[in-house]
Structures are given as C-alpha cells and as structure tokens.
Motif scaffolding. Structure first.
Motif, mmCIF file in Angstrom:
data_model
loop_
_atom_site.group_PDB
_atom_site.id
_atom_site.type_symbol
_atom_site.label_atom_id
_atom_site.label_comp_id
_atom_site.label_asym_id
_atom_site.label_seq_id
_atom_site.Cartn_x
_atom_site.Cartn_y
_atom_site.Cartn_z
ATOM 1 N N LEU A 94 -4.510 15.301 12.483
ATOM 2 C CA LEU A 94 -4.615 14.607 11.206
ATOM 3 C C LEU A 94 -3.908 13.140 11.589
ATOM 4 N N LEU A 95 -4.802 11.986 10.786
ATOM 5 C CA LEU A 95 -4.501 10.734 11.051
ATOM 6 C C LEU A 95 -3.543 10.158 9.589
ATOM 7 N N ILE A 96 -2.717 9.663 9.804
ATOM 8 C CA ILE A 96 -2.044 9.397 8.596
ATOM 9 C C ILE A 96 -1.813 7.794 8.910
ATOM 10 N N TYR A 97 -2.138 6.849 8.122
ATOM 11 C CA TYR A 97 -1.943 5.285 8.029
ATOM 12 C C TYR A 97 -0.852 5.014 7.286
ATOM 13 N N GLY A 98 -0.081 3.856 7.551
ATOM 14 C CA GLY A 98 0.604 3.331 6.765
ATOM 15 C C GLY A 98 1.213 1.899 7.409
ATOM 16 N N HIS A 99 1.435 1.002 6.449
ATOM 17 C CA HIS A 99 1.875 -0.393 7.035
ATOM 18 C C HIS A 99 3.249 -0.432 7.688
ATOM 19 N N ASN A 100 3.376 -1.334 8.436
ATOM 20 C CA ASN A 100 4.406 -1.869 9.079
ATOM 21 C C ASN A 100 4.765 -3.371 8.780
ATOM 22 N N SER A 101 6.043 -3.558 8.912
ATOM 23 C CA SER A 101 6.500 -5.048 8.564
ATOM 24 C C SER A 101 7.664 -5.265 9.265
ATOM 25 N N GLY A 137 0.655 -1.316 0.140
ATOM 26 C CA GLY A 137 -0.016 -0.246 0.021
ATOM 27 C C GLY A 137 0.828 1.284 0.118
ATOM 28 N N THR A 138 0.160 2.538 0.367
ATOM 29 C CA THR A 138 0.790 3.687 0.366
ATOM 30 C C THR A 138 0.332 4.405 1.526
ATOM 31 N N PRO A 139 1.203 4.997 2.351
ATOM 32 C CA PRO A 139 0.694 5.851 3.487
ATOM 33 C C PRO A 139 -0.326 6.718 3.013
ATOM 34 N N PHE A 140 -1.305 7.057 4.006
ATOM 35 C CA PHE A 140 -2.593 7.544 3.429
ATOM 36 C C PHE A 140 -3.250 8.644 4.734
ATOM 37 N N LEU A 141 -3.974 9.536 4.390
ATOM 38 C CA LEU A 141 -4.723 10.300 5.035
ATOM 39 C C LEU A 141 -5.868 9.814 5.363
ATOM 40 N N ASP A 142 -6.640 9.676 6.425
ATOM 41 C CA ASP A 142 -7.839 9.273 6.572
ATOM 42 C C ASP A 142 -8.837 10.126 5.823
#
Length: 187
Positions: free
Chosen positions: A115-122, A99-104
């Motif tokens: 602001l909520l910014i989501y992104g995956h971790n691995s 995916g790509t980091p994205f804004l709620d």
C-alpha cells in the motif's frame, strides 16, 4: 527629488507591509488545517464501523482507512481517482495547502500486499507525517514498532522493519504484482 525618494520609500514600505500581512494570513490559515488532522482513539467506538462513522462525520465517501501509530499519529486516509486531488484538499474536501494523507489511486484493495500512502511534510509547521522523521532515531524506532490500519474489514497490524528517506529514484511507487522473492527484493 527628495519627495520622489520619500514616495519610493513609502511605496516599498507599503508593499512590504502587504506581503507581511499576506504571509501572516497564509500562516494562520494553514494552521487551521492542523486541527482537522488531530484524532484520538476515543473517536473510534468500534473498529468495524469506524470508517462508516468517519465517512458520515466528514461527509466524505473517499475515506478508506484509519491509520494509527500509537503516541505518534492517528488519522483517516482517503483515496480519490487520482493522486492530485488530496494534495491540496482536506477531509471536508475544502482547498487547503497541506492536503490530506491519501492512498495511491492505483491501489484496488486494502488487502493488497503493498500500500502506498502519501502525505506532506513541512519544516515550518506540524503536519501528521512530520513525526515520521523521528524514526531515524533508534530509540524512537524501538518504542513505536507497529502501524495499525483500520478498514471496513477490520484491523491490520504492520511491523516496521526499516526506515529510509526516499530520494528522487521513486522506485517505491512500483506497484507491479510481486510474488515470492521479487517482493522481498523490492523492499
């Protein structure tokens, strides 16, 4: 009887080989994602036209901001009309696991207080937000105290004041209108 045992062993080996090839393919297919998420300040000629340049470069009008923590991460931030699309799409809007980091999607303006910014971790490959785990170390925290967010309206600077790992409480997704002390109680 021996031939049947041999055929079963060969079949199991064949299945194991196919699974190995599949997992190797998936591993290297996901690796290509990491390179699309590498950005440098040199790509940003002018902070005021940076977002329009990124939109043009990736042919993606969902790009809303550019997030930077110097020497830690720097990447475009997108926003769609839901919080699902960019869980498995990159900046080119191709389907990818990382995916790509994205804004709620509920954020109406980058001028909002929260602001909520989501992104995956691995744990098995490097993704942009994986580096944020380093903030658990006080020396790292002290060395990288600010976050910069470049928008079409200019640059915003945020001072990092605390770090924690969210549990399944999910109270952080609360976007109600905060005023006065209620905002500080929330954070």
């Amino acid at each position: 009887m021996e031939k049947i045992k041999l055929l079963i062993k060969l079949f199991i080996c064949f299945i194991a080989m196919l699974l190995t090839i599949y997992f190797i393919y998936e591993y290297y297919n996901d690796k290509k994602i990491d390179t699309t998420l590498e950005y440098t300040m040199s790509e940003k000629k002018n902070e005021f036209d940076m977002i329009s340049n990124l939109k043009e470069q990736y042919n993606n009008n969902d790009i809303k901001a550019f997030l930077e923590i110097p020497s830690v991460l720097s990447l475009p931030i997108v926003q769609s009309d839901d919080n699902e699309y960019y869980l498995n799409h990159n900046l080119y809007q191709e389907t990818v696991k990382a995916g790509t980091p994205f804004l709620d999607y509920r954020i109406n303006s980058l001028e909002e207080r929260k602001l909520l910014i989501y992104g995956h971790n691995s744990t098995y490959r490097t993704l942009p937000f994986t580096s944020l785990l380093n903030y658990q170390d006080k020396k790292f925290f002290t060395k990288h105290p600010e976050i910069y967010l470049y928008t079409e309206n200019g640059k915003k600077t945020y001072k990092i004041f605390s770090v924690y790992i969210e549990d399944e409480d999910f109270d952080y997704v609360n976007l109600k209108n905060f005023n006065g002390l209620t905002f500080y109680e929330h954070i």
